[in-house]
Every structure is written in structure tokens, then in C-alpha cells.
Enzyme design. Structure first.
Site, PDB file in Angstrom:
ATOM      1  N   GLY A  55      81.819  49.473 -39.500  1.00 43.37           N
ATOM      2  CA  GLY A  55      82.768  49.501 -38.389  1.00 43.37           C
ATOM      3  C   GLY A  55      84.039  48.784 -38.794  1.00 43.37           C
ATOM      4  N   CYS A  82      77.423  47.406 -44.288  1.00 40.21           N
ATOM      5  CA  CYS A  82      78.782  46.850 -44.176  1.00 40.21           C
ATOM      6  C   CYS A  82      78.911  46.003 -42.897  1.00 40.21           C
ATOM      7  CB  CYS A  82      79.795  47.979 -44.245  1.00 40.21           C
ATOM      8  SG  CYS A  82      81.427  47.382 -44.686  1.00 40.21           S
ATOM      9  N   TYR A  83      79.663  46.464 -41.903  1.00 46.27           N
ATOM     10  CA  TYR A  83      79.763  45.693 -40.649  1.00 46.27           C
ATOM     11  C   TYR A  83      78.368  45.410 -40.090  1.00 46.27           C
ATOM     12  CZ  TYR A  83      81.062  44.406 -35.856  1.00 46.27           C
ATOM     13  OH  TYR A  83      81.213  43.748 -34.662  1.00 46.27           O
ATOM     14  N   HIS A 172      78.427  51.023 -49.082  1.00 42.82           N
ATOM     15  CA  HIS A 172      78.055  52.206 -48.286  1.00 42.82           C
ATOM     16  C   HIS A 172      77.121  53.118 -49.089  1.00 42.82           C
ATOM     17  CE1 HIS A 172      80.713  51.654 -44.824  1.00 42.82           C
ATOM     18  NE2 HIS A 172      81.447  50.960 -45.681  1.00 42.82           N
ATOM     19  N   GLU A 174      75.618  55.636 -48.095  1.00 38.61           N
ATOM     20  CA  GLU A 174      75.675  57.027 -47.615  1.00 38.61           C
ATOM     21  C   GLU A 174      76.742  57.869 -48.319  1.00 38.61           C
ATOM     22  OE1 GLU A 174      76.635  54.342 -46.109  1.00 38.61           O
ATOM     23  OE2 GLU A 174      78.367  54.616 -44.810  1.00 38.61           O
ATOM     24  N   GLY A 228      80.312  84.037 -36.207  1.00 39.53           N
ATOM     25  CA  GLY A 228      80.337  82.766 -36.928  1.00 39.53           C
ATOM     26  C   GLY A 228      78.916  82.271 -37.151  1.00 39.53           C
ATOM     27  N   VAL A 229      78.783  81.226 -37.979  1.00 42.93           N
ATOM     28  CA  VAL A 229      77.450  80.748 -38.353  1.00 42.93           C
ATOM     29  C   VAL A 229      76.668  80.274 -37.117  1.00 42.93           C
ATOM     30  CG1 VAL A 229      76.182  79.063 -39.742  1.00 42.93           C
ATOM     31  CG2 VAL A 229      78.323  79.989 -40.583  1.00 42.93           C
ATOM     32  N   ASP A 230      77.313  79.470 -36.272  1.00 48.85           N
ATOM     33  CA  ASP A 230      76.565  78.858 -35.171  1.00 48.85           C
ATOM     34  C   ASP A 230      76.046  79.897 -34.184  1.00 48.85           C
ATOM     35  OD1 ASP A 230      77.293  76.580 -36.451  1.00 48.85           O
ATOM     36  OD2 ASP A 230      78.898  76.057 -35.067  1.00 48.85           O
ATOM     37  N   SER A 231      76.928  80.797 -33.751  1.00 46.90           N
ATOM     38  CA  SER A 231      76.444  81.760 -32.762  1.00 46.90           C
ATOM     39  C   SER A 231      75.463  82.738 -33.398  1.00 46.90           C
ATOM     40  CB  SER A 231      77.597  82.478 -32.049  1.00 46.90           C
ATOM     41  OG  SER A 231      78.244  83.378 -32.897  1.00 46.90           O
ATOM     42  N   SER A 232      75.621  83.046 -34.671  1.00 47.02           N
ATOM     43  CA  SER A 232      74.674  83.957 -35.334  1.00 47.02           C
ATOM     44  C   SER A 232      73.293  83.326 -35.441  1.00 47.02           C
ATOM     45  CB  SER A 232      75.157  84.327 -36.747  1.00 47.02           C
ATOM     46  OG  SER A 232      76.384  84.996 -36.670  1.00 47.02           O
ATOM     47  N   LYS A 369      75.695  70.949 -39.232  1.00 46.07           N
ATOM     48  CA  LYS A 369      76.054  72.276 -39.751  1.00 46.07           C
ATOM     49  C   LYS A 369      75.143  72.724 -40.893  1.00 46.07           C
ATOM     50  CE  LYS A 369      79.307  75.463 -39.385  1.00 46.07           C
ATOM     51  NZ  LYS A 369      79.821  75.932 -38.090  1.00 46.07           N
TER      52      LYS A 369
END
Ligand code: XMP
Length: 513
Positions: A55, A82-83, A172, A174, A228-232, A369
Site C-alpha cells: 500500500g 511490503c506495507y 513483492h 507477486e 468477445g471472450v467474456d460473453s462467448s 480474464k
């Protein structure tokens, strides 16, 4: 869905979603929760571990976010990053101060030495690069903690209290710059939290289908499919779950890329669903005729889309459920403040005001995603749909600069298809996050054979980005650009000049309009 949960407690750091994605990559489910969430609510989630994120604040300031100290007597393992590490140290009786000299204030890639007998660093090399970004410094570590990593300039890079399951790192893990960072997260999950690894897409897919079936019963479901990917992927999931109870409405506005409409339709032909493809090209072109201002185009397309969808929905009659392709980053980011509107992105999935339905279902709202793409593969959607790059709702209307005609759209479609073919042939598709052609409204003089031409200039755009908020222009090799340019001017009539866009975002945006 019963699976083990890790809580990522959000203190406002910039990599918080990345931490959550890393945890999910380790096959452990996690949710990002604001640091202000009451402890009772966190306890109700019954997590196997908690990760405190980084943060921007300093823990010793009263105005900075803190945690209920009872979190440390609850008995759940905690990893502070970190924070988050400094907060743990500060709350448990250590001392965190502003670094007085530059050597204690670390930023960037830092050679770091690990105590590999600590569970967090088990199985790792004894030294490696870690990514630091902190101006504060742990001057005194709390009682019960051992030092488990150091750098050349800082003795307190990582701390651990194995008995209580508390671990803290100043760097970090990540981010990709930290070597073996994902292994450290894996170690926290599996060595410390005793994770079972019960979050897999195969499992998610099976459970989601069962839950959707149970929820929907014999009801009718409506979904606006954009291609699109999401709606498909949402459509594929619903198709698998409830088959013919699902109606997918695919509004083909004539602003799609070459063959895109057919590809979407073909992908869904294997399911026994009601697939309605509305050929609305004429309607959209009439509405857009003579319009050249980008925001005006967006507004017209958004409104017309809703109107077409509404007409189809009326014919179908009352539906019980409307599906939306909301994904987890939208859930985390919703209400994230009021950043200035640079472009009014309209999401063609969101239509609830206009349609008569009982309830919305959002089958992807827990997924990132890349998990949505994995789920698409699980459902056997073709790779070209699963890996589709983002495509703006207003489609090619905002890639033909200025006013639109069918002729210009067709030229752009042909040029764009060649561009995409050549990028794929050069094996560059996976390394460029978004690439497309833009038909500018600039005409220039050229020479073809013995004749003069006065034709349009086409711009090629290609960017690398992780979040689409900032982007760098992609360094496509010259010989690939050369092939693309030669093919387009030879094969597409009306284009006699190709330029390559070498601007980053900011100051430019990814799209031209
Ligand atoms: P910009 O151009 O703002 O684009 O840098 C960032 C990302 O958003 C996409 N984009 C849109 N998506 N409706 C959408 O659904 C829109 O109006 C729109 N405008 C831009 C763009 O393709 C890029 O991925």
C-alpha cells in the site's frame, strides 16, 4: 461451491489483483477484500490464510489503514507483503520508521539472500533478485520473529514467526521481476496454510454448470452475445448447462472484423440453443451516416444496439434470467472512484433497464480474464474465440477515422485481416496484446504502375500492455512490417500508404478514436 479460500486484504497497493491471480494460479481460490472489512465478516469466510497487500501509506501514521489487532490472535496464517509486512511488524510491537538514508530505502531489482530453512523459502536458491519498492524500514522486528532474508543494504528483508504462521516480506513476490516469487506464494499456501489445491477450472466448470441448472430450473435465459471472450464463454457455459432454454442474441452491427460474425455463429452451432443473429448493418450505417465525431459515434451505436436488442427481446417475451459477462476485475474495481472519462466505453453486455426479466446472473463474476479463457477451453470453444484480443463495442466504427461508409469499412476489414494473418505467421500473436489497423481520413499521392494515385493512408497499431490502462507500442520487426505493408497496398484497393503508430499510452490512447 466449496473450496478453500484465501483472503487478500487490500491496503491499496498497485499489485493487489496480481497477488490474487498468483494465488489462483497456484490452484487456491482467493478473494480480494477491502482492509476495512470487519473481522467478523472475514471470519465468516473461514479462510485458510490471509495475505496483507502492499500500500502507498506509512504504517506509523494514524491516518494510514490498520487492522483489528485481534486478527493476530485468530490463529490464521498471515503473509504480509511490503506495507502488509510493516503493518504486521508495527502492530505486533516492532518498529517501522522512515528510512533515513538511501541505502535503507530500496527500489527496484535487489539482490536478496534467503534462509531456505524457512518454510516460505523452502526449495529455493539461497539468493536471487527481488523487486523492492519501499521508503519505510523495519528498524526493530517484533518479539518472536526471526529474520529470514536480507539484502546488501538491509538486514530485515523478510521476517517469520513460524509458531504463529506469520510471514512478512519487504519485496513483492507477486511481480515477475522477483525470481521465484510465485514459489514463495506457493510455499505460503501449501507449506504454511496447508492448501489442498482444490481450485481448478475443470472443477469450477462442473460445479458452475450444476449450480446454474439448479438455479434456472425450467426458466428462460437471455444473453447478449458480442463475440468477445467474456460473453462467448458465458454463453458456452449457459449453453452447456441449460441448452435450449438459452437464447443468445448476437447483434451483427456490420462493424465487426472480417468473418467474425460467421465465426461466432459457427462456434455455437454445436449446442442446442436458440441463436438469433440479427443482421443490423443497414440500420447502423444509416444512423452513422455523416457522423465523424468519435463520442457521437459511440453514443449512436450504444443506443441503436439497445434498441435492436430490445426489439428481439420483446419478440421472445418475458425471460426469467438475463446473463451478464461481468468478470472479477469489474467486481473489484466497481466504485473505484471517479477517474476522468477519456472515452465512454459502452459495454454491450449491460442492458437491464430495457428488458423484461426477473433476475440477472453473472456466471463469471469470480473469474479473472485468464481464468475465463481457461474456462472457455474447458468448454471446448475454439482457440480463436478464447484468445480473442479486446475488441471495442463500437467495433470498426472507431477505427475508420471520420465519417463511415460501407466501402471504407470493407477496405479496413481486408487490410486488418492481412495484418492479423501476417502477425500470426510471424509467430508474434502471443507477445502483442492488441493490434489492429486504422483507416485514417488522410489521402496522399502515390504512384502505381505508371499512374498517379490519390488514396487513403492506413495506420497499423500494436501495443504491449498488462492492463490496457497504459501501453507501449510493440517493436514489430521491420521485415514483418514490410511484408504487411507490401501486401496491403497490393491487395487492398484505395490504400496507397501505410504508417506505423509509435506512440505509447499515455500520451496517446490505444484506439485512435
Ligand atoms: P483506449 O483507446 O481507451 O482503449 O486506450 C483501452 C482498451 O479499451 C478498448 N476500447 C473500448 N472497449 N468500448 C469498448 O468496449 C469502447 O468504446 C472502447 N474504446 C476503447 C480498446 O480496444 C482497448 O483495449
Amino acid at each position: 461451491m466449496s473450496h478453500q479460500t484465501v483472503i487478500v486484504l487490500d491496503f491499496g497497493g498497485q499489485y493487489n489483483q496480481l497477488i490474487a491471480r498468483r494465488v489462483r494460479e497456484c490452484n487456491v481460490y482467493c478473494e480480494v477484500m477491502p482492509c476495512t472489512t470487519p473481522l467478523s465478516q472475514l471470519k465468516a469466510m473461514d479462510p485458510i490464510g490471509i495475505i496483507f497487500t502492499g500500500g502507498p501509506n506509512s504504517v506509523y501514521l494514524d491516518s494510514s489503514p490498520h487492522v483489528d489487532p485481534e486478527i493476530f490472535t485468530w490463529g490464521v496464517p498471515i503473509l504480509g507483503i511490503c506495507y502488509g509486512c510493516q503493518l504486521m511488524a508495527h502492530t505486533l510491537g516492532g518498529q517501522v520508521t522512515e528510512a533515513q538514508d538511501d541505502s535503507a530505502r530500496e527500489y527496484g531489482k535487489t539482490q536478496t539472500y534467503y534462509d531456505t530453512t524457512s518454510p516460505l523459502f523452502k526449495g529455493l536458491p539461497q539468493e536471487g533478485i527481488s523487486w523492492m519498492s519501499h521508503g519505510d524500514y523495519m528498524a526493530k522486528v517484533p518479539d518472536g520473529f526471526a529474520l529470514t532474508a536480507h539484502s546488501d543494504s538491509c538486514p530485515n528483508v523478510a521476517i517469520a514467526d513460524e509458531a504463529r504462521g506469520f510471514y512478512g516480506v519487504q519485496f513483492h513476490p507477486e511481480v515477475n521481476h522477483t525470481q521465484h516469487g510465485i514459489d514463495m506464494i506457493h510455499n505460503f499456501l501449501y507449506e504454511v496454510c496447508r492448501a489442498k489445491g482444490d481450485w481448478t477450472m475443470e472443477d469450477y466448470c462442473r460445479t458452475a454448470i450444476a449450480q446454474i441448472r439448479e438455479k434456472i430450473g425450467g426458466g428462460k435465459v437471455l444473453l447478449a452475445l458480442s463475440g468477445g471472450v467474456d460473453s462467448s464463454v458465458a454463453a458456452a457455459l449457459l449453453a452447456e448447462a441449460v441448452g435450449s432454454q438459452l437464447t443468445c442474441v448476437f447483434v451483427d452491427h456490420g462493424l465487426m472484423r472480417k468473418n467474425e460474425g460467421d465465426e461466432v455463429e459457427a462456434a455455437f452451432s454445436k449446442w442446442d440453443i436458440n441463436f438469433v443473429r440479427v443482421d443490423a448493418e443497414q440500420r447502423f450505417l444509416i444512423k452513422l451516416a455523416g457522423v465523424s465525431e468519435p463520442e457521437h459515434k459511440r453514443k449512436i451505436i450504444g443506443e441503436e444496439f439497445i434498441r435492436v436488442f430490445e426489439e428481439v427481446a420483446k419478440k421472445i417475451g418475458r425471460v426469467d434470467y438475463l446473463v451478464q459477462g461481468t468478470i472479477y476485475p469489474d467486481v473489484i474495481e466497481s466504485g473505484a472512484g471517479d477517474a476522468a472519462v477519456i472515452k465512454s466505453h459502452h459495454n454491450v453486455g449491460g442492458l437491464p433497464d430495457y428488458v423484461d426479466f426477473k433476475e440477472i446472473i453473472e456466471p463469471l463474476r469470480l473469474l479473472f480474464k485468464d481464468e475465463v479463457r481457461q474456462l472457455g477451453r474447458e468448454l471446448k470453444l475454439p482457440e480463436y474465440l478464447v484468445m480473442r484480443q479486446p475488441f471495442p463495442g463500437p467495433g470498426l466504427a472507431i477505427r475508420v477515422i471520420g465519417d463511415l461508409t460501407k466501402d471504407k469499412l470493407d477496405r479496413l476489414r481486408d487490410a486488418d485481416a492481412i495484418y492479423r494473418e501476417e502477425i500470426a505467421a510471424a509467430g508474434l500473436g502471443a507477445s502483442i496484446n492488441q493490434y489492429f489497423a486504422v483507416l485514417t481520413n488522410t489521402r496522399s499521392v502515390g504512384v502505381m504502375g505508371d499512374g498517379r494515385t490519390y488514396d487513403y493512408t492506413l495506420a497499423l497499431r500494436a501495443v504491449t500492455t498488462s492492463d490496457f490502462m497504459t501501453a507501449d507500442w510493440a517493436r514489430i520487426p521491420y521485415d514483418v512490417l514490410d511484408r504487411i505493408s507490401t501486401r496491403i497496398v497490393n491487395e487492398v484497393q484505395g490504400i496507397n500508404r501505410i504508417v506505423y503508430d509509435i506512440t505509447s499510452k499515455p500520451p496517446a490512447t490505444i484506439e485512435w478514436e
